[in-house]
Design an enzyme around this catalytic site. Structure first.
Site, PDB file in Angstrom:
ATOM      1  N   ASP A 309       0.674  -1.299  -0.161  1.00 55.85           N
ATOM      2  CA  ASP A 309       0.120  -0.116   0.088  1.00 55.85           C
ATOM      3  C   ASP A 309       0.890   1.109   0.082  1.00 55.85           C
ATOM      4  OD1 ASP A 309      -2.431   1.275  -0.104  1.00 55.85           O
ATOM      5  OD2 ASP A 309      -3.065   1.018   2.125  1.00 55.85           O
ATOM      6  N   LYS A 358      -8.272  -1.809   3.611  1.00 58.92           N
ATOM      7  CA  LYS A 358      -7.646  -0.359   3.592  1.00 58.92           C
ATOM      8  C   LYS A 358      -7.463  -0.030   5.222  1.00 58.92           C
ATOM      9  CE  LYS A 358      -6.175   2.664   0.525  1.00 58.92           C
ATOM     10  NZ  LYS A 358      -5.197   2.200  -0.138  1.00 58.92           N
ATOM     11  N   LYS A 401      -8.918  13.771  -2.860  1.00 63.74           N
ATOM     12  CA  LYS A 401      -9.498  13.005  -1.560  1.00 63.74           C
ATOM     13  C   LYS A 401      -9.290  14.046  -0.280  1.00 63.74           C
ATOM     14  CE  LYS A 401      -6.975   9.626   0.646  1.00 63.74           C
ATOM     15  NZ  LYS A 401      -6.425   8.712   0.808  1.00 63.74           N
ATOM     16  N   LYS A 472       2.549   2.219   3.155  1.00 65.48           N
ATOM     17  CA  LYS A 472       1.843   2.279   4.315  1.00 65.48           C
ATOM     18  C   LYS A 472       1.875   1.307   5.423  1.00 65.48           C
ATOM     19  CE  LYS A 472      -2.581   3.352   2.876  1.00 65.48           C
ATOM     20  NZ  LYS A 472      -2.529   4.871   2.222  1.00 65.48           N
TER      21      LYS A 472
END
Ligand code: NAD
Length: 516
Positions: A309, A358, A401, A472
């Protein structure tokens, strides 16, 4: 001063008895200083030690191809178009005036590294100039998508890049059409079905694997490439239900593919195909693609896997702010993160199973920072802070976003400090340069070997945790703890390239300036 730096960039040469260079290799000797800690009752005994390492970098730049899974998505089109804009120096107009292409947001292309001091001035050079790296404009791109749109039309659908630039890129992008891909609808959101018009038929997963392998081999041969790297930037999948009998070893994984086991995801097929074709594989989404069987395949093939990620906006900031708070002796007690986004990624994440993937990768990103400080967090219970993740799909927001985070921390004498952070993450404009860095650094690390205490030279571990700054939920070799703190991750990368180049690692004492 800038002028002097530019001069140095062209001519930087390390003059040292511990560095040797010939036409093919740069070998740098490095005495690594570490401290071994022993526990004696309730006391620590610290024993400083020095270990000798040699780093050998192949300085020959290969011709590199990159195959993106999800090439027609927002990231895939933005990355490909952005690199072409730089390659052909395409300028474009918006209501803010005329724009020049750049690589802002790329660690390798747009950040600098301090290489030393000139008199008392610190001297910095671009990251990309410390070791020989591939020029991103020389990468050949290809890839797959379950949607058949050519890249020009896909860029229009993405609504990320300014309209004028889209028009100027059209002649280049309309020739680029993604290869048909594997589509296992059970793994991504049902709402993606309406774009899936470019799909390899059938349900036989071994046949799928073989087609992807052939695609890679053909791409390499047709473009006369020295190496190819695969990167997953397709939709976030749900986690596969990991089972040691299905995913646990290379052999079991291959058997499970042969029997078209339902818990083999499309991303895992791509990862296997990459390994079997001798290509490194990077997972840009949060799901558990890189199962133990994939790692074993990669190990056997001598390639890297990295994940998971991309760490772009909100999480990058989180691992920076929490590192600052804990480093200042302030105790974060709650992190509440809201996101709303309107791109196709958000549409896919609106399905609970994909959101869960996520949520997992967004939640674990501060764990090691909190765990390191036993003064603030003496018990397991206190480590369990309120860390809440909410993601909502609001089409009107597009790729811009919005991330809204509240950080509540405990300060002196029971006081509270609260940060409310509003972050507009132009998602793919942040992700594209980061994807480029992942590819360039992965390629560079394929050319580096090390030797410890005069042992044989060997490559880095199969799971390339050196790339954690860009991930991530960084995946590490088993037994190696994950570092999420942003400045530590960056220092690690910077120091690695400096050490390989024969430069001194900076401990920031600046003694040569103070007392030189
Ligand atoms: P996107 O939805 O615009 O693009 C994904 C593309 O993948 C689509 O074109 C889709 O058709 C394609 N696809 C889906 N399944 C496929 C398959 N099996 N094979 C080939 N293609 C397939 O999404 P995006 O904004 O480009 O993001 C891509 C991924 O990166 C997402 O998983 C997202 O969560 C992850 N990510 C993005 C960011 C960011 O900042 N943009 C950050 C971290 C992670």
């Amino acid at each position: 001063f800038v002028y002097i730096c530019q001069q140095l960039i062209q001519s930087m040469k390390v003059q040292s008895t511990t560095t040797q260079q010939d036409d093919h290799f740069l070998i740098a000797d490095y005495d690594y200083k570490s401290t071994n800690i022993e526990k004696n009752g309730d006391k620590y005994i610290a024993k400083p030690q020095i270990t000798n390492f040699k780093f050998k970098t192949d300085t020959r730049i290969p011709k590199v191809g990159v195959m993106l899974v999800g090439w027609g998505g927002n990231n895939g089109t933005t990355l490909t178009g952005g690199i072409l804009a730089n390659k052909f120096n395409i300028t474009w107009n918006s209501r803010r005036g005329t724009h020049q292409p750049n690589f802002y947001g790329s660690l390798t292309q747009s950040s600098v590294i301090k290489i030393g001091t000139c008199n008392t001035e610190e001297v910095f050079v671009p990251f990309k100039d410390v070791l020989p790296m591939v020029n991103p404009c020389d990468i050949v791109f290809g890839g797959w998508d379950i949607s058949s749109l050519n890249l020009a039309d896909a860029m229009g659908r993405a609504q990320v890049v300014d309209y004028d630039l889209q028009q100027k890129l059209r002649p280049y992008l309309e020739k680029l059409v993604p290869l048909p891909s594997i589509y296992y609808p059970d793994f991504i959101a049902a709402n993606q079905g309406d774009r899936a018009d470019n799909v390899i038929p059938g349900n036989n997963k071994l046949e799928h694997l073989n087609i992807i392998r052939k695609n890679i081999a053909d791409f390499k041969q047709q473009n006369n490439l020295d190496k190819v790297i695969l990167l997953w930037t397709a939709n976030t999948e749900r986690f596969c239900v990991e089972d040691p009998n299905v995913h646990g070893t290379a052999e079991k994984l291959m058997k499970s593919i042969e029997s078209s086991h339902p818990e083999i995801s499309a991303s895992t097929i791509f990862a296997c195909a990459a390994c079997l074709e001798g290509c490194s594989f990077i997972n840009g989404s949060p799901q558990n693609t890189i199962v133990p069987g994939v790692i074993e395949l990669a190990e056997k093939a001598g390639v890297f896997v990295a994940g998971d990620d991309f760490k772009t906006g909100q999480t990058k900031f989180k691992t920076c702010l929490v590192e600052y708070l804990v480093g200042a002796g302030i105790k974060p007690k709650a992190i509440i993160s809201y996101n709303h986004l309107g791109n196709n990624d958000g549409k896919n994440l609106s399905q609970e199973s994909c959101f869960k993937s996520k949520e997992r990768s967004k939640k674990t990103c501060v764990d090691d920072i909190l765990e390191s400080n036993k003064v603030l967090y003496p018990t397991e219970e206190e480590l369990n802070i309120d860390h809440t993740i909410v993601i909502k799909y609001c089409p009107e927001t597009g790729d811009s976003k919005k991330a809204m985070d509240e950080y509540i921390a405990e300060i002196f004498l029971g006081g509270r400090q609260t940060f409310a952070v509003y972050n507009v993450c132009e998602d793919s404009l942040l992700a594209a340069p980061l994807i480029m860095d992942l590819l360039l650094l992965c390629e560079l690390f394929e050319r580096i070997q090390f030797s410890k205490d005069s042992s044989e030279f060997q490559r880095f571990d199969t799971v390339l945790s050196w790339l954690s700054y860009l991930m991530k939920a960084p995946k590490s070799e088993s037994g190696i703890t994950t570092i999420n703190a942003l400045s530590r991750q960056r220092a690690m990368l910077e120091n690695l390239v400096k050490v390989c180049a024969g430069l001194t690692v900076d401990d920031n004492l600046r003694l040569e300036v103070r007392y030189g």
